[in-house]
Every structure is written in C-alpha cells, then in structure tokens.
Design a protein around this motif. Structure first.
Motif, short mmCIF file in Angstrom:
data_model
loop_
_atom_site.label_atom_id
_atom_site.label_comp_id
_atom_site.label_asym_id
_atom_site.label_seq_id
_atom_site.Cartn_x
_atom_site.Cartn_y
_atom_site.Cartn_z
N TYR A 210 -0.66 49.23 8.24
CA TYR A 210 -0.84 47.91 8.86
C TYR A 210 -2.24 47.33 8.62
CZ TYR A 210 3.08 50.02 11.33
OH TYR A 210 4.26 50.66 11.61
N ALA A 211 -3.07 48.04 7.89
CA ALA A 211 -4.47 47.63 7.72
C ALA A 211 -4.57 46.23 7.13
CB ALA A 211 -5.21 48.62 6.82
N GLY A 212 -5.35 45.36 7.80
CA GLY A 212 -5.59 44.02 7.29
C GLY A 212 -4.49 43.02 7.57
N VAL A 213 -3.36 43.47 8.10
CA VAL A 213 -2.27 42.54 8.44
C VAL A 213 -2.57 41.97 9.82
CG1 VAL A 213 0.21 42.26 8.77
CG2 VAL A 213 -0.65 43.91 7.08
N GLU A 214 -2.85 40.66 9.86
CA GLU A 214 -3.34 40.07 11.10
C GLU A 214 -2.34 40.14 12.24
OE1 GLU A 214 -4.58 36.15 9.97
OE2 GLU A 214 -6.56 36.84 9.29
N GLU A 215 -1.09 39.87 11.95
CA GLU A 215 -0.09 39.87 13.01
C GLU A 215 1.22 40.48 12.53
OE1 GLU A 215 -0.31 36.47 16.09
OE2 GLU A 215 -0.75 35.50 14.19
N PRO A 216 1.28 41.80 12.45
CA PRO A 216 2.58 42.42 12.20
C PRO A 216 3.49 42.16 13.39
CG PRO A 216 0.99 44.08 12.86
CD PRO A 216 0.22 42.79 12.68
N LEU A 217 4.77 42.25 13.18
CA LEU A 217 5.70 42.08 14.29
C LEU A 217 5.53 43.22 15.29
CD1 LEU A 217 8.93 41.10 12.32
CD2 LEU A 217 7.34 39.57 13.49
N THR A 218 5.94 42.97 16.52
CA THR A 218 5.93 43.98 17.57
C THR A 218 7.36 44.31 17.96
OG1 THR A 218 5.92 42.39 19.39
CG2 THR A 218 3.77 43.01 18.45
N ALA A 219 7.50 45.41 18.69
CA ALA A 219 8.82 45.78 19.21
C ALA A 219 9.37 44.67 20.10
CB ALA A 219 8.73 47.09 19.99
N GLU A 220 8.50 44.04 20.86
CA GLU A 220 8.94 42.95 21.75
C GLU A 220 9.45 41.75 20.97
OE1 GLU A 220 6.76 45.88 23.82
OE2 GLU A 220 6.10 44.72 22.06
N ASP A 221 8.85 41.47 19.81
CA ASP A 221 9.34 40.38 18.96
C ASP A 221 10.79 40.61 18.57
OD1 ASP A 221 6.84 39.07 18.94
OD2 ASP A 221 6.19 40.16 17.15
N ILE A 222 11.08 41.82 18.11
CA ILE A 222 12.44 42.14 17.67
C ILE A 222 13.40 42.17 18.85
CG2 ILE A 222 13.89 43.74 16.39
CD1 ILE A 222 11.72 42.29 14.74
N ALA A 223 12.95 42.72 19.96
CA ALA A 223 13.80 42.75 21.15
C ALA A 223 14.18 41.35 21.60
CB ALA A 223 13.08 43.49 22.28
N ASP A 224 13.27 40.41 21.46
CA ASP A 224 13.57 39.03 21.86
C ASP A 224 14.63 38.43 20.94
OD1 ASP A 224 13.03 36.86 23.67
OD2 ASP A 224 12.09 35.82 21.98
N VAL A 225 14.58 38.76 19.66
CA VAL A 225 15.61 38.31 18.72
C VAL A 225 16.96 38.93 19.08
CG1 VAL A 225 16.37 38.38 16.31
CG2 VAL A 225 13.97 37.88 16.85
N VAL A 226 16.95 40.21 19.38
CA VAL A 226 18.18 40.89 19.78
C VAL A 226 18.75 40.25 21.05
CG1 VAL A 226 19.15 43.06 20.64
CG2 VAL A 226 17.55 43.08 18.70
N ARG A 227 17.89 40.04 22.04
CA ARG A 227 18.34 39.42 23.29
C ARG A 227 19.00 38.08 23.03
NH1 ARG A 227 17.10 35.29 25.63
NH2 ARG A 227 15.32 34.95 24.23
#
Length: 259
Positions: A210-227
């Motif tokens: 993840y080095a240098g990647v300013e905003e990788p996705l989070t588990a919460e991001d994916i959970a919100d899509v699932v929801r």
C-alpha cells in the motif's frame, strides 16, 4: 431439508455473513446490523465473533464453512432462529505470491477450499431456504483477481476465477426462483489481515503493498457497497460491481505518491 415459510420484504431482513471475524466480513456485519438486520456472523475464531456480537447484536456462530458438519449445524441454528433471506459469502483469502513454477500445493488447496468449496457448500445448503422466502439474495465477494491474472497470483486468480464462474452460473440457475445473485469485485483494499496473512505474517512486506497509495479502499467502503446492493428493491439486481480506489485505474496501473 427444513425451510422457512415465505416472507415479505417488509419484515425484518436477515442474513448470514461469513468471514465475519475480520476485515470486510466484520464490517459487513456492522453495516447490516446498523440497518436493523438480524445478522448471523460466521467465522472460525469464536473470541472475535463474540466481541463483534456483543457490540452489534449479531448472532455469533463459530463454523468452518468448508466442513459439512459445521454447515449443517449453522443451517439448523439459522432455521431455529427464523431463517434468512440473504447470504453474504465473504470468507476466502489468498496465500502466497509464488509463480506457478514454484507453486506450493498446500497453498493452492487452501485457496480453492476457502474461496470455492466453502462458498459452494454454504450456498447449496441455504438455497432451499432462500427460495422459500420468495425474494432471496446471494452475494459473493470475489475480487478483481477474478478478472485479470498477474504474475505471482496464479493460485488466487484460479480460486477467484472459479468463484466468479460459479456465481455467474448460479445467477442463471436461480433467476426462476426469484433469487438474485450479486457479485462484488474489490480492487486494492487495505484491511487488518488480508495481505499480512497472504505474505506469511511479514508486516513490512505487507505495508509495501500500500506504500504511497493515498487512499486505498477500506473494509467499510466495501461493506457499504454490499449493504446497498442487498437493500435496494428486490427486482433490482446489481449483477457485478467492480470497486477500486481512484488510484487503481487498472490492475497494472496503481498511482503511488510521496514515496
């Protein structure tokens, strides 16, 4: 197999979520519970499940979804609790980054068991119940690794390509039963354990992903899509949802800054 009576969509929604002890599975339990769903949180680590259950009100069920006895026990517990209308298959994972010339059989067998066999066994077990509701949903979490292969990813590619193939077949087979089948394919997601486990516990190597990647996705991001995908009106089927951070324009193109 015992099923539950047909329900209507205005009743309390209910789901089984696997892989619930960490990462996207845990975040999905939290997201659905916050919406008032009855959630069965399923994973192998009882202590983490119990903590999650105490925080969210979810029902903790310790189980290995690739083990037949565990699956049968889970179905029995869910049936006695009134059943579910939604199955969210999150459990899975990756092991190793070896090229195929150096592939470790045990790693491949684990990935196929965790991502494919377990998902198949749980889906097979719950389909009668999901059909009986009249509006069942199956959501499988795969990966962009199911779309594009890459060096060192052969085993994980194979597992996720297989899980994606199974998901697409399931959608064709279950439409006549009004069971919608959704696939969510995340790209780069920074979670507590996924990459760390894949790299055998090497924290330094995991952080470099993840080095240098300013905003990788989070588990919460994916959970919100699932929801969102499982709560839209049932006649809407979000067949395939590819989710990447903006920095990941494609599997081979990842923007890293400030390194």
């Amino acid at each position: 197999m015992t099923t539950v009576p047909q329900t209507t969509e205005d009743q309390q929604r209910s789901a089984v979520v696997t892989g619930a002890s960490t990462g996207i599975g845990e975040a999905t339990v939290r997201a659905l519970a916050a919406e008032g769903w009855r959630v069965y949180a399923v994973a192998r680590r009882a202590e983490r499940l119990e903590a999650l259950a105490s925080e969210t009100g979810a029902v903790a069920v310790q189980a290995d979804i690739a083990e037949d006895d565990d699956v049968a026990r889970l179905v029995a517990e869910v049936t006695s609790g009134g059943g579910i209308d939604t199955l969210v298959n999150v459990a899975g994972g990756a092991r190793g980054t070896d090229w195929i010339a150096d592939a470790k059989t045990e790693d491949w067998e684990w990935m196929l068991r965790a991502n494919v066999i377990g998902t198949m066994k749980l889906t097979r077990a719950f389909l009668p119940m999901l059909r009986a509701t009249g509006h069942g949903t199956v959501l499988n979490l795969t990966s962009v690794a199911a779309l594009v292969s890459y060096e060192g990813g052969g085993g994980y590619n194979a597992a996720k390509f297989a899980e994606r193939g199974m998901t697409r077949a399931l959608r064709l087979e279950e439409a006549e039963h009004n069971v919608r089948v959704i696939e969510v394919l995340p790209g780069l997601v920074k979670t507590e354990e996924f990459t760390l486990k894949r790299l055998g516990g090497d924290a330094e190597a995991a952080e470099k992903v993840y080095a240098g990647v300013e905003e990788p996705l989070t588990a919460e991001d994916i959970a919100d899509v699932v929801r969102y995908a499982v709560t839209v009106p049932h006649h809407i089927n979000l067949d395939e949802i590819v989710v990447r951070p903006v920095a990941q324009a494609a599997t081979h193109k990842l923007i890293r800054r400030g390194r």
